[in-house]
Structures are given as C-alpha cells and as structure tokens.
Design a protein around this motif. Sequence first.
Motif, PDB file in Angstrom:
ATOM      1  N   VAL A  40      -8.155 -13.827 -18.802  1.00  0.00           N
ATOM      2  CA  VAL A  40      -8.412 -15.268 -18.846  1.00  0.00           C
ATOM      3  C   VAL A  40      -9.916 -15.486 -18.831  1.00  0.00           C
ATOM      4  CG1 VAL A  40      -8.210 -17.392 -17.463  1.00  0.00           C
ATOM      5  CG2 VAL A  40      -6.241 -15.848 -17.689  1.00  0.00           C
ATOM      6  N   ALA A  42     -12.678 -18.729 -18.246  1.00  0.00           N
ATOM      7  CA  ALA A  42     -12.846 -20.150 -17.900  1.00  0.00           C
ATOM      8  C   ALA A  42     -14.262 -20.554 -18.308  1.00  0.00           C
ATOM      9  CB  ALA A  42     -12.580 -20.338 -16.412  1.00  0.00           C
ATOM     10  N   GLY A  44     -16.843 -18.369 -18.181  1.00  0.00           N
ATOM     11  CA  GLY A  44     -17.432 -17.168 -18.774  1.00  0.00           C
ATOM     12  C   GLY A  44     -18.678 -16.640 -18.063  1.00  0.00           C
ATOM     13  N   GLN A  45     -19.079 -17.271 -16.972  1.00  0.00           N
ATOM     14  CA  GLN A  45     -20.340 -16.890 -16.329  1.00  0.00           C
ATOM     15  C   GLN A  45     -20.289 -15.526 -15.648  1.00  0.00           C
ATOM     16  OE1 GLN A  45     -23.169 -19.127 -16.747  1.00  0.00           O
ATOM     17  NE2 GLN A  45     -21.552 -19.413 -18.242  1.00  0.00           N
ATOM     18  N   LEU A  47     -17.399 -13.304 -16.421  1.00  0.00           N
ATOM     19  CA  LEU A  47     -16.677 -12.403 -17.326  1.00  0.00           C
ATOM     20  C   LEU A  47     -17.551 -11.916 -18.482  1.00  0.00           C
ATOM     21  CD1 LEU A  47     -13.984 -11.046 -17.957  1.00  0.00           C
ATOM     22  CD2 LEU A  47     -13.414 -13.023 -19.380  1.00  0.00           C
ATOM     23  N   THR A 121     -16.594 -22.460 -13.105  1.00  0.00           N
ATOM     24  CA  THR A 121     -15.457 -23.248 -12.613  1.00  0.00           C
ATOM     25  C   THR A 121     -15.005 -22.746 -11.240  1.00  0.00           C
ATOM     26  OG1 THR A 121     -13.803 -21.743 -13.552  1.00  0.00           O
ATOM     27  CG2 THR A 121     -14.645 -23.505 -15.002  1.00  0.00           C
TER      28      THR A 121
END
Length: 281
Positions: A40, A42, A44-45, A47, A121
């Motif tokens: 998943v 969200a 991206g910070q 991942l 997030t």
Amino acid sequence: MTILCNFKYLKPKSLQEAIDILAIEDSAKNDGSGAASKKVIAGGQSLIPLMKMGLTDFDILIDVSEIPELKIVELKGDFLEVGAMIRHSELESYSDIGLKCPILIKVAGQIGDPQIRHRGTIGGAIAHGDPASDLAGCFMALKATAVVASKQGVREISFADFYEGFLQTTIKEDELLVSLKFPVNSKNEEFYKISKRAQDWAISGLVVVEINDQLSFGIISMGSKTLHFEIDKSELSDNLDSVISQIESICSPTEDIYASKQYRLHLLRTFLTKYRNSYLT
Ligand SMILES: Cc1cc2nc3c(=O)[nH]c(=O)nc-3n(C[C@H](O)[C@H](O)[C@H](O)COP(=O)(O)OP(=O)(O)OC[C@H]3O[C@@H](n4cnc5c(N)ncnc54)[C@H](O)[C@@H]3O)c2cc1C
C-alpha cells in the motif's frame, strides 16, 4: 536515483475495491510462483525512500489516496475516529480535533518539514512501524484502537498490541488500515521531543496524557518499537525516581551517530521531570 522494482500500479476508488485487490491470490503474477505480493502507498514519504534503496519489493502497488472511507473525521460520543488517509497538515483544519484532542495537532505539527506534513498521512506514519514516529507515540499515549479491514471483515487492534518490532506491525498482508479511534477525555497533555536538527525525527520523545487520574505515556525512539507505560498520577508526583526507574526498565534505546543510550535515557528523565514540575506540583 531510480526505483528498483517492477510493479503494477493500481488506484482503487473505494475501500471495497482496495480490499479486493489485497485479496488477489496469484492472478497478477505471471511466473506462477505464488501469491502476488502487494504494498500500500499513502503519502509515500517513508515507502518511496525504501523503494529507491531497493529495500522493498512487490508486484502490485496500491495507491489508497483516493479512497473516501479513509478520509473520515468523526466524533462519536467520547471517541474520535480519524481516517488513515488524513494528512498530517490536514489535522488542524478539523475543529473537532482542535477542540477535543489538541495534542494530536501539536504532535503532527512537529513532524518533519511542511512538505512532509503535506504528503504524509496518519495511516502511513502508523503502519510504517518506525519507533521514531511521533504520531505512533501520540496514539500510544491516547490508548487508541487501530481499525483494519480485509475480505474477512473489520478488525480492531488495541494500540498496545499493534507493534511487534522495528517496522513490524500486527496488520496482516491482506488488511488495510482504515482509521484510528481514541478517547477524547484526556487532559494535561504534553509532547516533548529533541531532534538532531529542527523538524526531524526524535532522538528521544515522549507524549503524556492524563486519563481518569492515570498518566499514559507514549515513548518514542527508546527501543525497537513505540512503547507504552501507565501509572497513577500520584506516583509521578510522589515518587519521580521510582517512576523513572520503572520506565527505563522497559526501554532499550539504540546507540547511533546522533546519541548514546545514556543521552537518550537522560532526555527521557528530563521530560518526565519537566512534566512532573509543570503539571503535578
Ligand atoms: C525527511 C523526512 C522527515 C521526517 N520527519 C519525521 C518526524 O520528524 N517525525 C515523524 O514522526 N515522522 C517523520 N517522517 C515520516 C513521515 O511522518 C511519513 O509521512 C510517515 O512516516 C509515512 O506516511 P506516508 O503517508 O508517507 O506513508 P507511506 O510512505 O505511503 O507508507 C509507509 C508504510 O505504511 C504502509 N501504509 C500506508 N498506509 C497504509 C494503510 N492505510 N494501510 C496499511 N498500510 C499502509 C505502506 O505500505 C508503507 O509500508 C519524516 C519523513 C521524511 C521523509
């Protein structure tokens, strides 16, 4: 730097669609080597840096940023429920959060820099499982419940049981974090954080809230996972040294280029002393 793995990018528009993708068995895998792995994304910070370093590999990337069910903020009696896709910078725009849980806004306001807060997030910060997460410390102190959903239905996980270790949570592979629920009857809330530079992860951090004469602590960057500790508030006012020893006994801080174990423990002791002197004397 390039992204190292090849994957299929999907952007579901509903919770059900996302859950269906998470439940895909092997249809997306062309080599027949088993279930297609999914990830998943969200904000991206966290991942995307891992992807750039080649530290994560998957077949399907599920972008959950346009799922309305993950963007709720609802006051339900004495509980607030905040959707996983609410970004750090959005928290202060909800009056229910500002009125009922200002500590959440205070904590989120000290995460990274404005760019990080505009992309990152709640769900990503919690699901990533970083013991340096400020929000994880906040939800731990608030004794939150994580709501996750899969084809099997909805499951609630007490925050005390949420983390298993460094970057490890109890969310299963086919589950999506939907929201965080927490009581809004806390008071005397405080957040302490020392970073190596302004707007950065905590070398050591502490969130304290008082709920029904109990003090609940969310302890940040003091072990392989976010830690929780709870005591009667009279214990901290009457016996600071004993409380410090008890809390130190559950901590296992790492030593790195930013701080020694001793320095991290020193910071924690300072936070506890400061809280006692500010709220209990
Ligand atoms: C330079 C920098 C400075 C930072 N400073 C701080 C700081 O001071 N304090 C702090 O606490 N944090 C800090 N962060 C981290 C920041 O808060 C990230 O936003 C957060 O950790 C991840 O949120 P995200 O939405 O970007 O998640 P993503 O990067 O999209 O995802 C992170 C992980 O969560 C999983 N995930 C995301 N959403 C869901 C979901 N709904 N269900 C299941 N799994 C999900 C992903 O699969 C991934 O494994 C910093 C980050 C950077 C890059």
